[in-house]
Design a protein around this motif. Structure first.
Motif, short mmCIF file in Angstrom:
data_model
loop_
_atom_site.label_atom_id
_atom_site.label_comp_id
_atom_site.label_asym_id
_atom_site.label_seq_id
_atom_site.Cartn_x
_atom_site.Cartn_y
_atom_site.Cartn_z
N LEU A 1 0.82 -0.63 -0.45
CA LEU A 1 -0.26 -0.11 0.26
C LEU A 1 0.66 0.92 -0.26
CD1 LEU A 1 -3.17 -1.47 2.36
CD2 LEU A 1 -3.00 -1.54 -0.41
N ARG B 1 -8.12 3.25 5.18
CA ARG B 1 -7.68 4.02 6.17
C ARG B 1 -6.00 4.17 4.87
NH1 ARG B 1 -4.79 4.74 10.25
NH2 ARG B 1 -4.95 6.88 11.33
N VAL C 1 -4.60 10.67 12.88
CA VAL C 1 -4.35 10.93 11.49
C VAL C 1 -2.35 12.42 12.45
CG1 VAL C 1 -5.10 10.12 9.46
CG2 VAL C 1 -5.23 12.49 10.59
N HIS D 1 0.62 12.11 11.05
CA HIS D 1 1.19 12.07 9.76
C HIS D 1 0.89 14.25 10.09
CE1 HIS D 1 0.03 8.02 8.41
NE2 HIS D 1 -0.51 8.14 9.81
N VAL E 1 3.41 3.51 12.13
CA VAL E 1 4.02 2.62 10.67
C VAL E 1 3.41 3.69 9.55
CG1 VAL E 1 3.71 0.86 9.17
CG2 VAL E 1 3.88 -0.07 11.50
N GLY E 2 2.33 4.19 9.85
CA GLY E 2 2.16 4.93 8.63
C GLY E 2 2.16 6.88 8.60
N ILE F 1 -1.80 -1.44 21.33
CA ILE F 1 -1.77 -0.38 19.50
C ILE F 1 -3.08 0.05 19.59
CG2 ILE F 1 -0.95 -0.61 17.30
CD1 ILE F 1 1.38 -1.37 19.59
N PHE F 2 -3.87 -1.33 19.49
CA PHE F 2 -5.31 -0.48 19.40
C PHE F 2 -6.02 -0.72 20.15
CE2 PHE F 2 -3.98 -1.22 14.84
CZ PHE F 2 -3.49 -0.20 14.43
N ARG G 1 -9.49 -3.70 19.78
CA ARG G 1 -9.35 -4.74 19.03
C ARG G 1 -9.31 -5.83 19.64
NH1 ARG G 1 -4.70 -5.36 14.80
NH2 ARG G 1 -5.83 -5.34 12.92
C1 UD1 Z 1 -0.20 -0.09 10.33
C2 UD1 Z 1 -0.83 -1.61 9.87
C3 UD1 Z 1 -1.67 -2.42 10.52
C4 UD1 Z 1 -1.03 -2.19 11.92
C5 UD1 Z 1 -0.30 -1.50 12.35
C6 UD1 Z 1 0.12 -1.46 13.37
C7 UD1 Z 1 -0.59 -0.76 6.51
C8 UD1 Z 1 -1.34 -0.19 5.79
N1 UD1 Z 1 -1.52 -0.93 8.21
O1 UD1 Z 1 -1.45 1.21 10.47
O2 UD1 Z 1 -2.23 -2.89 9.72
O3 UD1 Z 1 -1.98 -3.13 12.84
O4 UD1 Z 1 -0.05 -0.97 11.38
O5 UD1 Z 1 1.16 -2.13 12.97
O6 UD1 Z 1 0.25 -1.31 6.78
N2 UD1 Z 1 -1.72 7.08 15.89
C9 UD1 Z 1 -2.58 8.67 15.73
N3 UD1 Z 1 -1.85 9.13 15.20
C10 UD1 Z 1 -1.76 9.07 14.09
C11 UD1 Z 1 -0.98 7.82 13.00
C12 UD1 Z 1 -0.86 6.53 14.35
O7 UD1 Z 1 -2.51 7.93 17.07
O8 UD1 Z 1 -1.43 9.92 13.14
C13 UD1 Z 1 -2.34 5.89 16.56
C14 UD1 Z 1 -2.90 4.72 16.02
O9 UD1 Z 1 -4.29 4.95 16.52
C15 UD1 Z 1 -1.95 3.57 16.92
C16 UD1 Z 1 -0.99 3.01 16.65
O10 UD1 Z 1 -0.72 4.85 16.70
O11 UD1 Z 1 -2.94 3.20 18.04
C17 UD1 Z 1 -0.65 2.75 15.88
O12 UD1 Z 1 -1.03 2.85 14.60
P1 UD1 Z 1 -0.09 2.84 13.30
O13 UD1 Z 1 1.94 2.64 13.48
O14 UD1 Z 1 0.03 4.71 12.79
O15 UD1 Z 1 -0.70 1.79 12.27
P2 UD1 Z 1 -1.65 2.44 10.83
O16 UD1 Z 1 0.23 2.62 9.98
O17 UD1 Z 1 -2.32 3.30 10.43
#
Ligand code: UD1
Length: 418
Positions: free
Chosen positions: A26, A92, A123, A126, A164-165, A327-328, A331
């Motif tokens: 992705l 997302r 986000v 980001h 990660v994102g 993490i979430f 879930r």
């Molecule tokens: C990616 C994976 C997902 C996996 C997750 C954790 C992809 C497409 N998806 O999701 O399958 O479950 O990593 O390994 O790669 N958060 C914030 N603010 C932000 C960004 C994240 O508070 O701006 C929080 C999220 O709500 C969550 C935590 O940080 O509680 C981890 O999220 P993140 O590592 O960013 O997961 P994704 O990149 O969305």
């Protein structure tokens, strides 16, 4: 809408070819928007999320050429069109187009993702990363409007947690910024390392991916590139649990042990045997399963994307297993559905206590998200009688031919029409 019918109680034996990693695909598809030259991605999984992300590239004016298992994305004629709510709502990860569009065109408008089944998933990290790289960001009317009229500037970013994102967003933006960027507290997931390898093939200069400190020299001179995606460690972990929960043996062709250390450790602690084979990893159940506690953590810890599947396995283990999700939020949507199959699970905040071993009995169940769906398939494989899983679209988002791959190992599973 299609459903899956599973007749449980059959030990699975055979080999499964592990597909390319969806979560590597992705961001790399989104990264194609950075460059006016083509990007060919090989080992692309045939899953709905990938198809949707490619469709989004086409909406932004890129040309897509598909071949078996690969896609070439040519974004020479791309434009910074809006990414609307309908697209973002479905997946997302589409928020990952924000950084490449902003970096290349100096502006981007992407709808805010809103809530989803597994928690608020904001986000803010980001947005903060792009702001630190010089973007002006306004959130208005449900959209993130980002501008960087004078271009992005390299900077030192400290992520509040290793998202990660957000790490991927910051990396992509920094490749096109002026000067150097340092990302501290970066995520260390293999998918982040694979994005760095893909960006490097496209011409970017990145060091330290896979550690907490990533350094990027901006001002990339882009070139056409080809990159092969890493195997999907979550798919591999899911089939490992399928072997374990049915007391069978499966060879995971192409799986990489080095990406799966925490999962293999937990499986071994539970009494499952795992060893390297000629083509990947071999996983065998059959002996008594022991209750094993896990806590989900950022990589290299136990992945949240395998928490639900591991919980299904623990229903078949002797004793009480504590499963902690860090993490979430929310879930644990699979817990009530597993209970309908006869599992004994008590929720206490972010911890689930699974008491086993219980005899599961097949029942109609409802999928709520991607990993919850597959956990119910695993439970169905171990249950007596028939389990019918509804709402298959969640499963199709991330698992390539799940029913076909399981059937090849002897599972009694079929996809049935509405
Ligand atoms: C990616 C994976 C997902 C996996 C997750 C954790 C992809 C497409 N998806 O999701 O399958 O479950 O990593 O390994 O790669 N958060 C914030 N603010 C932000 C960004 C994240 O508070 O701006 C929080 C999220 O709500 C969550 C935590 O940080 O509680 C981890 O999220 P993140 O590592 O960013 O997961 P994704 O990149 O969305």
């Amino acid at each position: 809408m299609d459903r899956l019918r599973i007749e449980g109680g059959h030990a699975l034996r055979g080999a499964v070819a592990i597909a390319g990693a969806k979560n590597a695909a992705l961001p790399q598809i989104a990264a194609s928007l950075l460059s006016p030259h083509s990007l060919t991605l090989q080992n692309l999984p045939e899953v709905a999320d990938v198809a949707n992300m490619l469709a989004l590239m086409a909406q932004h004016g890129a040309t897509i050429t598909r071949d078996a298992g690969s896609a070439t994305i040519d974004a020479a004629a791309a434009s910074p069109a809006d990414t609307g709510y309908d697209t973002v709502r479905r997946m997302r990860a589409t928020v990952l187009v924000l950084a490449p569009l902003l970096a290349r065109f100096g502006q981007a408008r992407v709808s805010l993702p809103g809530g989803c089944a597994i928690g608020a998933r904001p986000v803010d990290m980001h947005v903060a990363a792009l702001t630190a790289l010089g973007a002006d960001i306004v959130i208005e009317g449900g959209f993130i409007h980002a501008r960087a009229s004078g271009g992005l500037r390299g900077n030192r970013l400290v992520l509040p947690s290793p998202s990660v994102g957000a790490t991927e967003t910051a990396m992509m933006a920094a490749t096109a910024a002026r000067g150097e960027t340092e990302i501290l507290n970066a995520a260390r997931e293999p998918e982040v390392v694979d994005l760095a390898a893909c960006l490097a093939a496209m011409g970017a200069r990145i060091e330290g991916a896979g550690t907490h400190r990533i350094l990027i020299s901006g001002g990339t001179v882009w070139r056409a590139a080809t990159h092969r995606l890493i195997p999907d460690r979550i798919e591999a972990g899911t089939y490992a649990i399928a072997a374990a929960i049915t007391g069978g043996q499966i060879e995971l062709s192409g799986a990489r042990l080095e990406h799966m250390a925490a999962v293999v450790q937990a499986l071994e602690a539970a009494g499952v045997r795992v060893w390297p084979g000629d083509r990947g990893l071999i996983v065998a159940g059959g002996g008594p399963l022991r209750a094993t506690d896990i806590t989900t953590e950022p990589y290299p810890g136990f992945p949240t994307d395998l928490q639900a599947q591991f919980m299904a396995l623990m229903t078949q283990a002797e004793g009480a297993a504590m499963i902690r999700e860090t993490i979430f939020e929310s879930r644990f949507m699979h817990v009530p559905e597993l209970s309908r199959l006869g599992a004994n699970i008590r929720l206490q905040g972010t911890t689930a206590v699974v008491r086993g071993a219980t005899r599961l009995k097949g029942a109609p169940v409802m999928a709520t998200d991607l990993r919850a769906s597959v956990c119910l398939v695993l439970a169905g494989l171990a249950a007596e009688g028939e389990t019918v899983l509804n709402r298959l679209y969640h499963l199709d988002r991330g698992y390539e031919q799940l029913d076909v791959k399981l059937r090849r190992c002897g599972a009694r599973i079929e996809r049935i029409g509405p």
